[in-house]
Design an enzyme around this catalytic site. Structure first.
Site, PDB file in Angstrom:
ATOM      1  CB  CYS A  63      -0.932   0.021   1.208  1.00  0.00           C
ATOM      2  SG  CYS A  63      -1.782  -1.528   1.548  1.00  0.00           S
ATOM      3  CG  HIS A 106      -1.575   3.517   4.163  1.00  0.00           C
ATOM      4  ND1 HIS A 106      -1.501   2.222   3.675  1.00  0.00           N
ATOM      5  CD2 HIS A 106      -1.003   3.466   5.393  1.00  0.00           C
ATOM      6  CE1 HIS A 106      -0.910   1.452   4.561  1.00  0.00           C
ATOM      7  NE2 HIS A 106      -0.603   2.181   5.621  1.00  0.00           N
ATOM      8  CG  ASP A 149      -3.330  -0.961  -3.126  1.00  0.00           C
ATOM      9  OD1 ASP A 149      -3.849  -2.020  -3.518  1.00  0.00           O
ATOM     10  OD2 ASP A 149      -3.219  -0.682  -1.910  1.00  0.00           O
TER      11      ASP A 149
END
Length: 574
Positions: free
Chosen positions: A46, A102, A258
Site C-alpha cells: 500500500c 496512507h 494498488d
C-alpha cells in the site's frame, strides 16, 4: 479526471481478464471500450504504491519503501516532495481525495489538505472496519490501540453508519454534482475495498443484502465476490453521476489496484493473482502486476502492451491535462504512447526493494523482457495461490448478457455507443495472460545467498522457468543496475510505533499527535550511506566539496556487509 484506486485486488478478480467467476460488468464495459494496460506494474504493498503515484518517484528515494505505515508511526512522504494534486492545482484543477491516504498521519503537515488536495473525506491510515470505521492496531507485546479513522477534512465522522464503500461513493457523487465548471475536476477515489477489515472480521460485504455468486464453491471466495460486485456497482453509480452532470464525455477515467491480492497469510482476502506467482508484499509478479485501464470516449479500444509503472501516472496525467513536469523523476510520460498505440517510453522498472529492517531483504528489477529477484524471500509466500478458490459448483452467469445490462452499458447506449459481442470477446482474449514458455522447473526458484532468479517475464509471466544458470551476461547487466539503484535509496529502518498516538488519548480517534514537534530526519534527501539520492555517484565531503568516486567505493563493495555485499558478490562472479 477521475482516478479510481482500489485496494488489494488480484489479477483474476475482474472479468475483463477472461475469468467469468466474479463478473465486473461496469468495470468491464469501461475497460473493453478503453485502453487495457496489460504490462502495468504497481508496487508490492500500500504505502509504497501511493507514494509512487503521488511523487512520480520510486518510493525508495523518499524512505517510503518496504513495510507499509502503521497508524502509530511517525513517518510520511517528506514535506519537501511536491505531489500530484499540487501540480494539477497549478493547472487550475479543483482537487479532491475521497478514501484512503496512507502516506503519513502523525502530523498535520503530512495530511492531504497540506499536500495539494482541496478536500479529503475518508481514512488516513491503511485500512478500517467497513461498518464501524475503526482501525485496530496490535503492538508486538499484544496490546491493542483502536479508534475511529474516518474524517471529513479535520472533522471526525463519529456518527457515520454507512458501509464504507457507500459512504465514499456517495461523497464522490456529491462532489461531482456540486462541481463548479469554472475549474477542471480531479477526483481521486481511493476505495478501501476489497482489502480485509480488522482481524475480527476480514471479509466484510454489505450488511443486510443477500450473498449471491451461488456458483462459487469456496465460501470465503463467495463473500469476497460480494465485495467486488458491490465495488463494481459503485463504479456504475459514479459514471451515472458524471453523465447526469453532463461531463462524462469530457472525463478521463483511470482504474487501478494498488497491489496484488493477499490470497493467504496476514489480512488475507481470498483474492487471486493467478496465473502470476506470489501475493501482496512479495517481489513476484502476483504482487505488482495488477488490473489497470484508462477510459475516455476519444480513445480507441485496445490492449496496450507497453511497459508502464505506477510512477508514470504523474507525468502522464499532467500531459493529459496540458502540463508537464520539468524536474527529474522516475516516472515517464506515456500519454502519447497510449493514445497512439506506440511503444512504451519505459525500458526498465525497479519492481521492488525492501530494506525495512525485517528478516526479508530483497529486490526485483526488470529490464526489457527480463526480470531478476535477489535477496532473502524465505517465508514470503513464494508459490502459486488460489487455484482451489476458482472452483465453481454451478453454471457461471452468462457474461455478455450481464455486461449488456449493467449501468455503464446503459449510459454508453445513451451516447450511441453499443457493446458488440465479438469486440468485447476480442478485448478479453487480448487482455488475458499468455504463458508462452511451457517449461516449468520441478522446484520453483527462490534466491539464495549465492544466486538469484532470472526470468523472461514476457515469455514466462508465471515465473516458473528460471534462467539464472544460463544467463550470465543478462544477470551481470541487471545486477549491476540493481546495485546502482540500491545505492540511491534513502535508507529506512524498522517501523517504530509511538505510544503517544494512542487513540484513547483523543476520544478514541486516530488524529495527528506530533504537531508541536519538529519533523524528524526523514525529510532529508541524503541516504544514510552518504549518497545523495539525486546524484548517485557524487559524494559530499565534510567541507562541502563534491567529489566523484568509483561505483564500488560508493556502494562499498570492499567492506560492506549484508544485502549490499550480496549484490557485490553476485556482480563480481560474472
Amino acid at each position: 479526471m477521475v482516478f479510481i484506486m482500489v485496494d488489494d485486488m488480484g489479477w483474476n478478480d475482474v472479468s475483463w481478464h477472461g475469468s467469468n467467476q466474479i463478473p465486473t460488468p461496469n468495470l468491464d464495459t469501461l475497460a473493453t471500450r478503453g485502453v487495457v494496460l496489460q504490462q502495468y506494474y504497481s508496487e508490492a504493498i500500500c504505502t509504497p504504491a501511493r507514494t509512487a503515484l503521488l511523487t512520480g518517484k520510486y518510493p525508495m528515494r523518499t524512505g517510503m519503501h518496504g513495510s507499509p505505515l502503521t497508524n502509530s508511526e511517525d513517518r510520511g512522504i517528506p514535506v519537501t516532495e511536491r505531489l500530484l494534486p499540487a501540480y494539477l492545482k497549478e493547472l487550475g484543477y479543483c482537487t479532491h481525495l475521497v478514501g484512503k491516504w496512507h502516506v503519513g498521519m502523525s502530523r498535520k503537515q503530512y495530511l492531504p489538505l497540506s499536500r495539494g488536495y482541496d478536500t479529503h473525506y475518508g481514512m488516513r491510515g491503511g485500512f478500517i472496519d467497513f461498518y464501524t470505521h475503526d482501525k485496530v492496531e496490535e503492538f508486538p507485546d499484544g496490546r491493542q490501540f483502536y479508534g475511529l479513522d474516518f474524517f471529513d477534512d479535520d472533522i471526525p465522522q463519529d456518527e457515520e453508519e454507512r458501509y464504507s464503500v457507500d459512504a465514499l461513493t456517495d461523497r464522490a457523487i456529491t462532489i461531482i454534482q456540486n462541481h463548479n465548471g469554472s475549474c477542471p475536476l480531479f477526483l481521486h477515489l481511493a476505495h478501501n475495498t476489497p482489502h480485509a477489515g480488522n482481524e475480527g472480521g476480514l471479509l466484510q460485504p454489505p450488511l443486510y443484502s443477500p450473498v449471491r455468486s451461488h456458483h462459487i464453491a469456496n465460501s470465503n471466495r463467495r463473500l469476497y465476490a460480494e465485495m467486488v460486485n458491490h465495488l463494481d456497482k459503485s463504479v456504475g453509480r459514479l459514471v451515472t453521476a458524471l453523465a447526469e452532470k453532463g461531463i462524462f464525455e469530457n472525463t478521463l477515467i483511470v482504474f487501478v489496484s494498488d497491489n496484488g491480492a493477499p490470497t493467504v497469510g496476514q489480512f488475507n482476502n481470498w483474492g487471486v493473482n493467478l496465473p502470476f506467482r506470489g501475493k501482496k508484499q512479495t517481489p513476484w509478479e502476483g504482487a505488482v502486476r495488477v488490473p489497470a485501464f484508462i477510459y475516455h470516449p476519444s480513445l480507441k479500444p485496445k490492449v496496450w502492451r507497453g511497459l508502464m509503472h505506477i510512477t508514470d501516472w504523474l507525468p502522464t496525467l499532467l500531459a493529459a491535462a496540458g502540463g508537464e513536469i520539468k524536474k527529474e523523476i522516475d516516472g515517464l510520460n506515456q500519454w502519447d504512447s497510449i493514445v497512439k498505440d506506440g511503444k512504451s517510453k519505459r525500458k526498465d522498472v525497479l519492481i521492488s526493494l525492501d530494506d525495512s529492517g525485517g528478516p526479508n531483504v530483497y529486490a526485483a528489477y526488470r529490464m526489457g523482457d527480463y526480470k531478476i529477484i535477489v535477496g532473502n524471500v524465505s517465508g514470503l509466500s513464494n508459490g502459486y495461490y488460489g487455484a482451489n478458490y476458482m472452483t465453481n459448483k454451478a453454471p457461471l452467469p452468462d457474461y455478455f448478457s450481464t455486461i449488456r445490462s449493467c449501468e455503464v452499458a446503459r449510459i454508453l447506449e445513451a451516447y450511441g455507443i453499443y457493446l458488440d459481442y465479438d469486440e468485447v470477446n476480442k478485448m478479453r482474449k487480448a487482455s488475458a495472460i499468455q504463458q508462452l514458455d511451457k517449461v516449468r522447473d520441478l522446484t520453483p526458484c527462490e534466491p539464495t545467498p549465492t544466486k538469484g532468479c532470472l526470468y523472461n517475464v514476457l515469455q514466462d509471466p508465471s515465473e516458473s522457468h528460471d534462467l539464472w544458470n544460463r544467463g550470465a551476461k543478462i544477470n551481470a547487466v541487471l545486477t549491476s543496475k540493481l546495485r546502482e539503484l540500491w545505492s540511491m535509496q534513502l535508507r529506512r529502518g524498522p517501523s517504530v510505533r509511538d505510544e503517544r498516538s494512542n487513540p484513547a488519548n483523543f476520544g478514541y480517534r486516530w488524529i495527528p499527535w506530533l504537531n508541536d514537534t519538529e519533523l524528524d530526519g526523514n525529510q532529508t534527501t541524503t541516504s544514510q550511506n552518504g549518497i545523495d539520492s539525486r546524484t548517485p555517484f557524487l559524494v559530499s565531503s565534510s567541507n562541502g566539496a563534491v567529489t566523484e568516486k568509483s561505483f564500488d567505493s560508493v556502494v562499498g563493495c570492499d567492506h560492506t556487509t549484508g544485502f549490499s555485499n550480496f549484490l557485490c558478490q553476485l556482480t563480481s562472479s560474472f
